[in-house]
Motif scaffolding. Structure first.
Motif, mmCIF file in Angstrom:
data_model
loop_
_atom_site.group_PDB
_atom_site.id
_atom_site.type_symbol
_atom_site.label_atom_id
_atom_site.label_comp_id
_atom_site.label_asym_id
_atom_site.label_seq_id
_atom_site.Cartn_x
_atom_site.Cartn_y
_atom_site.Cartn_z
ATOM 1 N N THR A 93 0.868 -1.167 0.000
ATOM 2 C CA THR A 93 0.000 0.000 0.000
ATOM 3 C C THR A 93 0.907 1.220 0.000
ATOM 4 O O THR A 93 1.635 1.452 0.966
ATOM 5 N N PRO A 94 0.902 2.014 -1.097
ATOM 6 C CA PRO A 94 1.812 3.167 -1.165
ATOM 7 C C PRO A 94 1.261 4.376 -0.407
ATOM 8 O O PRO A 94 0.057 4.623 -0.392
ATOM 9 N N TYR A 95 2.157 5.095 0.219
ATOM 10 C CA TYR A 95 1.843 6.355 0.882
ATOM 11 C C TYR A 95 2.838 7.403 0.382
ATOM 12 O O TYR A 95 3.941 7.518 0.920
ATOM 13 N N PRO A 96 2.467 8.147 -0.673
ATOM 14 C CA PRO A 96 3.373 9.207 -1.148
ATOM 15 C C PRO A 96 3.536 10.259 -0.048
ATOM 16 O O PRO A 96 2.554 10.699 0.544
ATOM 17 N N LEU A 97 4.755 10.632 0.205
ATOM 18 C CA LEU A 97 5.031 11.610 1.247
ATOM 19 C C LEU A 97 5.081 13.002 0.637
ATOM 20 O O LEU A 97 5.612 13.192 -0.461
ATOM 21 N N GLY A 98 4.526 13.961 1.350
ATOM 22 C CA GLY A 98 4.539 15.347 0.889
ATOM 23 C C GLY A 98 5.615 16.137 1.608
ATOM 24 O O GLY A 98 5.901 15.901 2.781
ATOM 25 N N MET A 99 6.189 17.097 0.897
ATOM 26 C CA MET A 99 7.227 17.933 1.488
ATOM 27 C C MET A 99 6.625 18.775 2.604
ATOM 28 O O MET A 99 5.564 19.360 2.448
ATOM 29 N N GLN A 100 7.331 18.828 3.730
ATOM 30 C CA GLN A 100 6.823 19.558 4.876
ATOM 31 C C GLN A 100 7.264 21.019 4.847
ATOM 32 O O GLN A 100 6.502 21.893 4.492
ATOM 33 N N LYS A 101 8.489 21.320 5.207
ATOM 34 C CA LYS A 101 8.993 22.695 5.218
ATOM 35 C C LYS A 101 9.984 22.945 4.092
ATOM 36 O O LYS A 101 10.038 24.014 3.529
ATOM 37 N N ASN A 102 10.798 21.938 3.828
ATOM 38 C CA ASN A 102 11.820 22.026 2.788
ATOM 39 C C ASN A 102 12.097 20.602 2.287
ATOM 40 O O ASN A 102 11.537 19.653 2.817
ATOM 41 N N PRO A 103 12.935 20.426 1.284
ATOM 42 C CA PRO A 103 13.128 19.087 0.692
ATOM 43 C C PRO A 103 13.823 18.078 1.601
ATOM 44 O O PRO A 103 14.018 16.937 1.216
ATOM 45 N N TYR A 104 14.172 18.471 2.815
ATOM 46 C CA TYR A 104 14.782 17.541 3.774
ATOM 47 C C TYR A 104 13.729 16.833 4.632
ATOM 48 O O TYR A 104 14.022 15.821 5.249
ATOM 49 N N TYR A 105 12.513 17.374 4.712
ATOM 50 C CA TYR A 105 11.465 16.848 5.592
ATOM 51 C C TYR A 105 10.221 16.483 4.786
ATOM 52 O O TYR A 105 9.674 17.319 4.071
ATOM 53 N N TRP A 106 9.755 15.240 4.957
ATOM 54 C CA TRP A 106 8.589 14.733 4.240
ATOM 55 C C TRP A 106 7.668 14.041 5.228
ATOM 56 O O TRP A 106 8.121 13.462 6.218
ATOM 57 N N ARG A 107 6.348 14.062 4.947
ATOM 58 C CA ARG A 107 5.393 13.442 5.883
ATOM 59 C C ARG A 107 4.119 13.005 5.179
ATOM 60 O O ARG A 107 3.781 13.488 4.101
ATOM 61 N N SER A 108 3.412 12.068 5.842
ATOM 62 C CA SER A 108 2.117 11.598 5.358
ATOM 63 C C SER A 108 1.395 10.892 6.501
ATOM 64 O O SER A 108 2.034 10.345 7.403
ATOM 65 N N ASN A 109 0.074 10.909 6.443
ATOM 66 C CA ASN A 109 -0.718 10.153 7.419
ATOM 67 C C ASN A 109 -0.699 8.681 7.031
ATOM 68 O O ASN A 109 -1.032 8.341 5.892
ATOM 69 N N THR A 110 -0.283 7.809 7.960
ATOM 70 C CA THR A 110 -0.243 6.366 7.716
ATOM 71 C C THR A 110 -0.756 5.626 8.947
ATOM 72 O O THR A 110 -0.707 6.162 10.059
ATOM 73 N N PRO A 111 -1.209 4.397 8.770
ATOM 74 C CA PRO A 111 -1.677 3.609 9.915
ATOM 75 C C PRO A 111 -0.558 2.816 10.602
ATOM 76 O O PRO A 111 -0.845 1.938 11.409
ATOM 77 N N ILE A 112 0.708 3.100 10.316
ATOM 78 C CA ILE A 112 1.797 2.298 10.864
ATOM 79 C C ILE A 112 1.816 2.328 12.392
ATOM 80 O O ILE A 112 2.136 1.333 13.035
ATOM 81 N N GLY A 113 1.452 3.452 12.980
ATOM 82 C CA GLY A 113 1.403 3.553 14.445
ATOM 83 C C GLY A 113 0.425 2.574 15.060
ATOM 84 O O GLY A 113 0.680 2.007 16.122
ATOM 85 N N GLU A 114 -0.711 2.347 14.396
ATOM 86 C CA GLU A 114 -1.707 1.396 14.889
ATOM 87 C C GLU A 114 -1.264 -0.046 14.661
ATOM 88 O O GLU A 114 -1.562 -0.932 15.464
ATOM 89 N N LEU A 115 -0.561 -0.300 13.564
ATOM 90 C CA LEU A 115 -0.152 -1.662 13.218
ATOM 91 C C LEU A 115 0.939 -2.204 14.130
ATOM 92 O O LEU A 115 1.041 -3.414 14.317
ATOM 93 N N VAL A 116 1.758 -1.324 14.681
ATOM 94 C CA VAL A 116 2.843 -1.765 15.571
ATOM 95 C C VAL A 116 2.751 -1.048 16.921
ATOM 96 O O VAL A 116 3.766 -0.684 17.512
#
Length: 146
Positions: A93-116
């Motif tokens: 299941t792909p989760y494309p990450l979006g740039m946060q403040k600059n090209p060094y930081y990327w983020r996305s909402n994922t269920p990984i926290g619930e899975l582990v």
């Protein structure tokens, strides 16, 4: 000194400069070629407790999950990044990450926290980070320790 030797001494500096410029253009063209480089985890990977570093040489990527938001930060600026969650049947299941403040930081909402979420839970992940035609890829497991 004959006329051929004098001509050689006059032409040599220009040839050296042209050779240097040509080598620079060649190196720049090689840098844009597609390359695939594998990232390896540095020790145990625990995304929930923000202890997961993938590396290849000087390039490092840190992956962490905080309240359902998975964040990736890197030592070099990325063009794009995608995190894949891989289930037991090897379906991604792909989760494309979006740039946060600059090209060094990327983020996305994922269920990984619930899975582990519980101690000892483990899950397979894949990451693809793109930098100037180079793809840094990794397949790794995250396991919650605490």
């Amino acid at each position: 000194m004959n006329k051929h030797t004098k001509l050689a001494f006059m032409v040599a500096p220009f040839l050296a400069i042209l050779g240097f410029i040509g080598a620079d253009f060649y190196e720049e063209a090689q840098a844009d070629d597609n390359k695939i480089i594998q990232l390896a985890p540095e020790g145990h990977c625990d995304i929930v407790n923000q202890n997961c570093v993938l590396s290849s040489g000087e390039f490092k990527v840190n992956i962490a999950d905080n309240a359902g938001v998975t964040e990736v930060n890197s030592t070099f600026p990325l063009d794009s990044a995608t995190l894949f969650l891989v289930d037991k049947s090897d379906n991604m299941t792909p989760y494309p990450l979006g740039m946060q403040k600059n090209p060094y930081y990327w983020r996305s909402n994922t269920p990984i926290g619930e899975l582990v979420a519980n101690k000892g839970d483990s899950y397979k992940l894949r990451l693809i980070a793109n930098i100037k035609g180079g793809q840094y890829i990794s397949e790794f497991y995250t396991q919650t320790v605490k």
